[in-house]
Design a protein around this motif. Structure first.
Motif, mmCIF file in Angstrom:
data_model
loop_
_atom_site.group_PDB
_atom_site.id
_atom_site.type_symbol
_atom_site.label_atom_id
_atom_site.label_comp_id
_atom_site.label_asym_id
_atom_site.label_seq_id
_atom_site.Cartn_x
_atom_site.Cartn_y
_atom_site.Cartn_z
ATOM 1 N N VAL A 91 0.835 -1.206 0.000
ATOM 2 C CA VAL A 91 0.000 0.000 0.000
ATOM 3 C C VAL A 91 0.866 1.251 0.000
ATOM 4 O O VAL A 91 0.403 2.322 -0.380
ATOM 5 N N LEU A 92 2.097 1.125 0.429
ATOM 6 C CA LEU A 92 3.123 2.155 0.270
ATOM 7 C C LEU A 92 4.328 1.412 -0.291
ATOM 8 O O LEU A 92 4.883 0.531 0.376
ATOM 9 N N PRO A 93 4.718 1.704 -1.537
ATOM 10 C CA PRO A 93 5.810 0.945 -2.162
ATOM 11 C C PRO A 93 7.062 0.903 -1.290
ATOM 12 O O PRO A 93 7.391 1.878 -0.614
ATOM 13 N N VAL A 94 7.733 -0.218 -1.308
ATOM 14 C CA VAL A 94 8.945 -0.406 -0.503
ATOM 15 C C VAL A 94 10.106 0.250 -1.253
ATOM 16 O O VAL A 94 10.923 -0.413 -1.884
ATOM 17 N N GLU A 95 10.134 1.591 -1.167
ATOM 18 C CA GLU A 95 11.163 2.372 -1.843
ATOM 19 C C GLU A 95 11.547 3.623 -1.060
ATOM 20 O O GLU A 95 12.218 4.499 -1.577
ATOM 21 N N TYR A 96 11.127 3.691 0.204
ATOM 22 C CA TYR A 96 11.398 4.861 1.039
ATOM 23 C C TYR A 96 12.631 4.614 1.910
ATOM 24 O O TYR A 96 12.777 3.552 2.501
ATOM 25 N N GLU A 97 13.502 5.627 1.998
ATOM 26 C CA GLU A 97 14.754 5.515 2.744
ATOM 27 C C GLU A 97 14.552 5.639 4.248
ATOM 28 O O GLU A 97 15.414 5.249 5.026
ATOM 29 N N PHE A 98 13.433 6.219 4.645
ATOM 30 C CA PHE A 98 13.131 6.393 6.063
ATOM 31 C C PHE A 98 11.639 6.185 6.249
ATOM 32 O O PHE A 98 10.831 6.628 5.446
ATOM 33 N N ILE A 99 11.309 5.498 7.325
ATOM 34 C CA ILE A 99 9.907 5.380 7.729
ATOM 35 C C ILE A 99 9.894 5.477 9.247
ATOM 36 O O ILE A 99 10.643 4.795 9.928
#
Length: 173
Positions: free
Chosen positions: A66-74
């Motif tokens: 639901v949120l692509p796994v491409e974020y450097e920080f969560i």
């Protein structure tokens, strides 16, 4: 929720209580499901060096990203929102509505610990390795990205009971 993580070849996936694979093993980590979403992580080696970069996103109970796994920080979830960052752009991700709100020009976006405001830094530099911001000025914005309190403070804390400690000209108030 009737789902279980499994690990095969150092990657995780999901199966249900009948043993049916819901999500193949493609993530290096899958967190705990909260509000029907779990944080997922993949480790990617950089092309120009041997360094690993962690990328994050959210998956739902059906194994959909639901949120692509491409974020450097969560960041941690506060008030049904999570701060995420990709390519230096900070956003808020709505846990309930899956809406992504961008905050252009912000050097750092802090968690939204009050119902409707987040701490922001303008002009600073974010160090991902240490999760710290140096320089710049701090202020507050609404969850829809509008400035509520101008970034004029050397330091600023989150709100509690309607107040936030701030530092200006070397003094706290």
């Amino acid at each position: 929720n009737g789902l279980y993580k499994f690990k095969l070849n150092n990657k995780y996936g999901l199966i249900d209580n009948t043993g049916r694979i819901i999500l193949s093993n493609k993530y290096h980590a899958i967190g705990k499901f909260v509000d029907n979403l779990a944080c997922a992580r993949v480790d990617v080696k950089s092309a120009d060096s041997n360094k690993e970069t962690n990328l994050y996103g959210y998956i739902d109970l059906q194994g959909n990203e639901v949120l692509p796994v491409e974020y450097e920080f969560i960041g941690k979830r506060f008030n049904n929102r999570s701060v995420v960052m990709k390519g230096g752009e900070w956003c808020l991700f709505g846990i309930d509505d899956h809406k992504l709100t961008a905050f252009p020009g912000v050097a750092h976006l802090g968690p939204c610990v009050s119902d409707d405001m987040c701490k922001i830094n303008i002009g600073g530099k974010y160090d991902k390795g240490n999760n710290r911001v140096t320089g710049g000025l701090w202020g507050y914005c609404s969850v829809d990205g509008k400035t509520v309190i101008e970034a004029v403070y050397e330091s600023a804390c989150g709100f509690s009971e309607g107040f936030a400690a701030v530092k200006k000209d070397g003094k706290w108030g």
